[in-house]
Design an enzyme around this catalytic site. Sequence first.
Site, PDB file in Angstrom:
ATOM      1  N   ARG A  29      -9.245   1.063   9.124  1.00  0.00           N
ATOM      2  CA  ARG A  29      -8.732  -0.243   9.522  1.00  0.00           C
ATOM      3  C   ARG A  29      -9.825  -1.113  10.138  1.00  0.00           C
ATOM      4  O   ARG A  29      -9.580  -2.271  10.438  1.00  0.00           O
ATOM      5  CB  ARG A  29      -7.668   0.052  10.558  1.00  0.00           C
ATOM      6  N   ARG A  34      11.069  -6.147   4.669  1.00  0.00           N
ATOM      7  CA  ARG A  34      10.977  -4.674   4.555  1.00  0.00           C
ATOM      8  C   ARG A  34      12.019  -3.986   5.441  1.00  0.00           C
ATOM      9  O   ARG A  34      12.253  -4.378   6.583  1.00  0.00           O
ATOM     10  CB  ARG A  34       9.574  -4.217   4.965  1.00  0.00           C
ATOM     11  N   ARG A  40      11.471  -2.234  11.113  1.00  0.00           N
ATOM     12  CA  ARG A  40      10.446  -1.872  12.089  1.00  0.00           C
ATOM     13  C   ARG A  40      10.290  -3.004  13.108  1.00  0.00           C
ATOM     14  O   ARG A  40      10.289  -4.181  12.735  1.00  0.00           O
ATOM     15  CB  ARG A  40       9.105  -1.659  11.360  1.00  0.00           C
ATOM     16  N   LYS A  89       0.841  -1.215   0.000  1.00  0.00           N
ATOM     17  CA  LYS A  89       0.000   0.000   0.000  1.00  0.00           C
ATOM     18  C   LYS A  89       0.871   1.258   0.000  1.00  0.00           C
ATOM     19  O   LYS A  89       0.645   2.175  -0.778  1.00  0.00           O
ATOM     20  CB  LYS A  89      -0.940   0.016   1.226  1.00  0.00           C
ATOM     21  N   ARG A 118      -0.426  -9.113  13.640  1.00  0.00           N
ATOM     22  CA  ARG A 118      -0.981  -8.090  12.735  1.00  0.00           C
ATOM     23  C   ARG A 118      -1.876  -8.726  11.675  1.00  0.00           C
ATOM     24  O   ARG A 118      -2.903  -8.171  11.299  1.00  0.00           O
ATOM     25  CB  ARG A 118       0.151  -7.301  12.080  1.00  0.00           C
TER      26      ARG A 118
HETATM   27  P1  ADP Z   1       2.288  -1.854   3.174  1.00  0.00           P
HETATM   28  O1  ADP Z   1       2.313  -0.351   3.108  1.00  0.00           O
HETATM   29  O2  ADP Z   1       1.079  -2.457   2.518  1.00  0.00           O
HETATM   30  O3  ADP Z   1       2.496  -2.379   4.564  1.00  0.00           O
HETATM   31  P2  ADP Z   1       4.846  -1.645   1.731  1.00  0.00           P
HETATM   32  O4  ADP Z   1       4.486  -0.745   0.581  1.00  0.00           O
HETATM   33  O5  ADP Z   1       5.656  -1.035   2.834  1.00  0.00           O
HETATM   34  O6  ADP Z   1       3.516  -2.376   2.311  1.00  0.00           O
HETATM   35  O7  ADP Z   1       5.602  -2.912   1.106  1.00  0.00           O
HETATM   36  C1  ADP Z   1       6.109  -3.955   1.950  1.00  0.00           C
HETATM   37  C2  ADP Z   1       7.456  -4.429   1.410  1.00  0.00           C
HETATM   38  O8  ADP Z   1       7.273  -5.075   0.155  1.00  0.00           O
HETATM   39  C3  ADP Z   1       8.469  -3.299   1.187  1.00  0.00           C
HETATM   40  O9  ADP Z   1       9.746  -3.762   1.549  1.00  0.00           O
HETATM   41  C4  ADP Z   1       8.365  -3.019  -0.318  1.00  0.00           C
HETATM   42  O10 ADP Z   1       9.603  -2.549  -0.835  1.00  0.00           O
HETATM   43  C5  ADP Z   1       8.010  -4.403  -0.892  1.00  0.00           C
HETATM   44  N1  ADP Z   1       7.090  -4.352  -2.032  1.00  0.00           N
HETATM   45  C6  ADP Z   1       6.011  -3.546  -2.194  1.00  0.00           C
HETATM   46  N2  ADP Z   1       5.368  -3.828  -3.366  1.00  0.00           N
HETATM   47  C7  ADP Z   1       6.064  -4.839  -3.946  1.00  0.00           C
HETATM   48  C8  ADP Z   1       5.911  -5.592  -5.166  1.00  0.00           C
HETATM   49  N3  ADP Z   1       4.892  -5.359  -5.999  1.00  0.00           N
HETATM   50  N4  ADP Z   1       6.816  -6.556  -5.427  1.00  0.00           N
HETATM   51  C9  ADP Z   1       7.831  -6.813  -4.565  1.00  0.00           C
HETATM   52  N5  ADP Z   1       8.030  -6.149  -3.411  1.00  0.00           N
HETATM   53  C10 ADP Z   1       7.164  -5.170  -3.086  1.00  0.00           C
HETATM   54  P1  AMP Z   2       1.091   0.461   9.246  1.00  0.00           P
HETATM   55  O1  AMP Z   2       2.240   1.417   9.076  1.00  0.00           O
HETATM   56  O2  AMP Z   2      -0.111   0.849   8.463  1.00  0.00           O
HETATM   57  O3  AMP Z   2       1.507  -0.975   9.050  1.00  0.00           O
HETATM   58  O4  AMP Z   2       0.637   0.597  10.772  1.00  0.00           O
HETATM   59  C1  AMP Z   2       1.498   0.275  11.843  1.00  0.00           C
HETATM   60  C2  AMP Z   2       0.706   0.237  13.147  1.00  0.00           C
HETATM   61  O5  AMP Z   2       0.164   1.547  13.433  1.00  0.00           O
HETATM   62  C3  AMP Z   2      -0.502  -0.694  13.174  1.00  0.00           C
HETATM   63  O6  AMP Z   2      -0.160  -2.043  13.462  1.00  0.00           O
HETATM   64  C4  AMP Z   2      -1.343  -0.058  14.298  1.00  0.00           C
HETATM   65  O7  AMP Z   2      -0.818  -0.352  15.569  1.00  0.00           O
HETATM   66  C5  AMP Z   2      -1.120   1.431  14.031  1.00  0.00           C
HETATM   67  N1  AMP Z   2      -2.126   1.957  13.070  1.00  0.00           N
HETATM   68  C6  AMP Z   2      -1.891   2.451  11.824  1.00  0.00           C
HETATM   69  N2  AMP Z   2      -3.035   2.838  11.243  1.00  0.00           N
HETATM   70  C7  AMP Z   2      -4.032   2.585  12.141  1.00  0.00           C
HETATM   71  C8  AMP Z   2      -5.441   2.749  12.133  1.00  0.00           C
HETATM   72  N3  AMP Z   2      -6.088   3.248  11.060  1.00  0.00           N
HETATM   73  N4  AMP Z   2      -6.132   2.373  13.232  1.00  0.00           N
HETATM   74  C9  AMP Z   2      -5.521   1.884  14.309  1.00  0.00           C
HETATM   75  N5  AMP Z   2      -4.194   1.675  14.386  1.00  0.00           N
HETATM   76  C10 AMP Z   2      -3.440   2.037  13.317  1.00  0.00           C
END
Ligand code: ADP
Ligand code: AMP
Length: 212
Positions: free
Chosen positions: A88, A127, A160, A13, A171
């Site tokens: 969420r 990541r 992270r 995302k 999660r």
């Molecule tokens: P989210 O925001 O949904 O938690 P991220 O955008 O941070 O996910 O992506 C999670 C990990 O996967 C990151 O390390 C990113 O670089 C990698 N990633 C994202 N999209 C792709 C893809 N289409 N193919 C391979 N790796 C990806």
């Molecule tokens: P994310 O960066 O989206 O993976 O979020 C990391 C963490 O932040 C989550 O596991 C939650 O603890 C908190 N968080 C992010 N967005 C929300 C939301 N919309 N509602 C509640 N907790 C959130």
Amino acid sequence: MRLVLLGPPGVGKGTQAVRLSKRLGVPHISTGDMFREALAKKTALGLSAKEYMDSGKLVPNETTIGLVRDRLENPDCSRGFILDGFPRDVAQAEALKKILKSLGVSLDAAVYIDAGPDIVVKRITGRRVCEGCGATYHMTFNPPPEDGKCPKCGGRIYQRVDDREDTVRERLKVYKALTEPVVDYYEGVGILRTVNGEEDANEVLAAIISMI
Ligand code: ADP
Ligand code: AMP
């Protein structure tokens, strides 16, 4: 353009939100990033969110919804926004509807980025993130430099705490129980668009663009 990006943690995302934000010229709003920035500054908001984030639970809605309301009321959102990580749960989706109604606008689409659990776990555990600018890397798909410094800003690249395997499991459980129903919610509203998130990031972007 007013978009919500949905999908399991690690599906991509944030990766797509950064690209869409550039392409569409509207802000990328990530509630996870907002909490992490608040925590880095040791504000009351950040410190109150920490225990929930570290254990993979959702931060309570009274905190999160107010934060998003304030952000969406900012004038830079008047032409649109990309919401990433919010809503969420269904209560947040209902709250978003009310906030947008009070602003006299509505969502154009909820884009659901879909991928199987094995792919999601591989992406999330690989990541790495820059402490300085938030840029995202992946140990296999987009490896950071060996010196561990971000090429974009020189910041330290780290993993992270909540991307470690035990928290990832929690999660994913929270996602299934609370966030998956949000996908059905937007299907009911009639604005859900689903893309295959298992493809390369450029292909996922192209699929989203062609759908919206
Ligand atoms: P989210 O925001 O949904 O938690 P991220 O955008 O941070 O996910 O992506 C999670 C990990 O996967 C990151 O390390 C990113 O670089 C990698 N990633 C994202 N999209 C792709 C893809 N289409 N193919 C391979 N790796 C990806
Ligand atoms: P994310 O960066 O989206 O993976 O979020 C990391 C963490 O932040 C989550 O596991 C939650 O603890 C908190 N968080 C992010 N967005 C929300 C939301 N919309 N509602 C509640 N907790 C959130």
